[in-house]
Write an enzyme that holds these catalytic residues in place. Structure first.
Site, PDB file in Angstrom:
ATOM      1  N   SER A 149       0.856  -1.190   0.000  1.00  0.00           N
ATOM      2  CA  SER A 149       0.000   0.000   0.000  1.00  0.00           C
ATOM      3  C   SER A 149       0.887   1.234   0.000  1.00  0.00           C
ATOM      4  O   SER A 149       2.030   1.183   0.478  1.00  0.00           O
ATOM      5  CB  SER A 149      -0.879   0.004   1.258  1.00  0.00           C
ATOM      6  OG  SER A 149      -1.508   1.260   1.435  1.00  0.00           O
ATOM      7  N   TYR A 162      -1.488  -0.665  10.489  1.00  0.00           N
ATOM      8  CA  TYR A 162      -1.647  -1.205   9.130  1.00  0.00           C
ATOM      9  C   TYR A 162      -0.457  -0.766   8.268  1.00  0.00           C
ATOM     10  O   TYR A 162       0.145  -1.576   7.558  1.00  0.00           O
ATOM     11  CB  TYR A 162      -2.965  -0.704   8.529  1.00  0.00           C
ATOM     12  CG  TYR A 162      -3.155  -1.046   7.070  1.00  0.00           C
ATOM     13  CD1 TYR A 162      -3.544  -2.320   6.676  1.00  0.00           C
ATOM     14  CD2 TYR A 162      -2.945  -0.075   6.076  1.00  0.00           C
ATOM     15  CE1 TYR A 162      -3.716  -2.637   5.333  1.00  0.00           C
ATOM     16  CE2 TYR A 162      -3.124  -0.387   4.732  1.00  0.00           C
ATOM     17  CZ  TYR A 162      -3.509  -1.656   4.368  1.00  0.00           C
ATOM     18  OH  TYR A 162      -3.674  -1.966   3.043  1.00  0.00           O
ATOM     19  N   LYS A 166       2.424  -3.090   6.342  1.00  0.00           N
ATOM     20  CA  LYS A 166       2.681  -3.029   4.908  1.00  0.00           C
ATOM     21  C   LYS A 166       4.135  -2.616   4.613  1.00  0.00           C
ATOM     22  O   LYS A 166       4.716  -3.044   3.607  1.00  0.00           O
ATOM     23  CB  LYS A 166       1.687  -2.077   4.228  1.00  0.00           C
ATOM     24  CG  LYS A 166       0.263  -2.632   4.173  1.00  0.00           C
ATOM     25  CD  LYS A 166       0.221  -3.979   3.455  1.00  0.00           C
ATOM     26  CE  LYS A 166      -1.183  -4.484   3.220  1.00  0.00           C
ATOM     27  NZ  LYS A 166      -1.214  -5.765   2.492  1.00  0.00           N
TER      28      LYS A 166
END
Length: 258
Positions: A149, A162, A166
């Site tokens: 991402s 998160y 990533k």
């Protein structure tokens, strides 16, 4: 068949795409299948997998569905075993499945949620790649695509853990590429920007937030899952054989917006 089309041809290749019953995973699975690959649709829910398989096979594409909770080692092993039983080989793994069950300051994240995010977003792709490795080694021409991402590249707000998971995927990608290149295996990461999926619905369903976000993107809009397909097909195919250890953004220019 021209040289270029032959380079992108995935006939006789077998691809596993995790989290492929919807969103980016489903779009990539369809793109790979349209280029000739036999694809394994996988998500936690077998009925959801079967629905996608029916859609694909109705269009003349080759697909089977195997339910797998990627956080469960037994189910990961079953996914690989059933794929080999069905198709006899594995050539491509797309580690797409991921979670983000929390939004807010990093100090407010419950330790159990932190562990869950790392287990699904980092440990599972690492473990699945390890299980696929012996099969990719056989043909000296395998491809692993890790879906990361833009959040892995620049800190945002409310997605700290998160983003951290990533970012870990990017370093995993580079290490896999460095260690497994000797086996003819290429490993790359795709960093999507804001894409219209159920996963990102909290962002784009808020019209005020969406308008604010779109003003920061040079292309002036969010992306669609299908816009991740071309890059994935390149990295999966012989056309991308000299591309490994790469981190590729598909974000409408978000990372250059400053």
């Amino acid at each position: 068949m021209t040289y270029i089309s032959a380079q992108f041809n995935l006939e006789h290749k077998v691809a596993i795409i995790t989290g492929s019953s919807k969103g980016i995973g489903k779009a990539i699975a369809k793109g790979l299948a349209q280029n000739g690959a036999q694809v394994v649709i996988s998500s936690r829910n077998q009925e959801a997998c079967d629905a996608v398989v029916k859609e694909f096979t109705d269009e003349g594409l080759k697909a089977i569905g195997i339910a797998c909770h990627i956080g469960d080692e037994q189910q990961r092993q079953n996914l690989i075993a059933q794929t080999v039983e069905a198709f006899g080989r594995i050539d491509i793994l797309v580690n797409n499945a991921a979670i983000n069950p929390t939004y807010g300051p990093i100090e407010n994240v419950d330790p159990s949620i932190f562990d869950k995010i790392m287990d699904i977003n980092v440990k599972a792709p690492w473990a699945l790649s390890n299980l696929v490795l012996p099969h990719l080694q056989k043909h000296k021409n395998g491809s692993i695509i890790n879906i990361a991402s833009v959040e892995a590249l620049t800190p945002g707000f409310g997605l700290g853990i998160y983003s951290t998971s990533k970012a870990a995927i990017l370093m995993l990608t580079k290490n896999q590429a460095k260690e497994w290149g000797q086996h003819g295996i290429k490993v790359n990461a795709i960093c999507p920007g804001l894409i219209k999926t159920k996963f990102s619905a909290a962002l784009w369903q808020n019209e005020k937030m969406l308008n604010k976000l779109e003003k920061t993107i040079p292309s002036g809009r969010m992306g669609m899952p299908e816009e991740m397909v071309g890059l994935a097909c390149l990295l999966a195919s012989d056309a991308g054989n000299y591309m490994t250890g790469g981190v590729y953004t598909a974000d409408g220019g978000y990372m250059i917006a400053g």
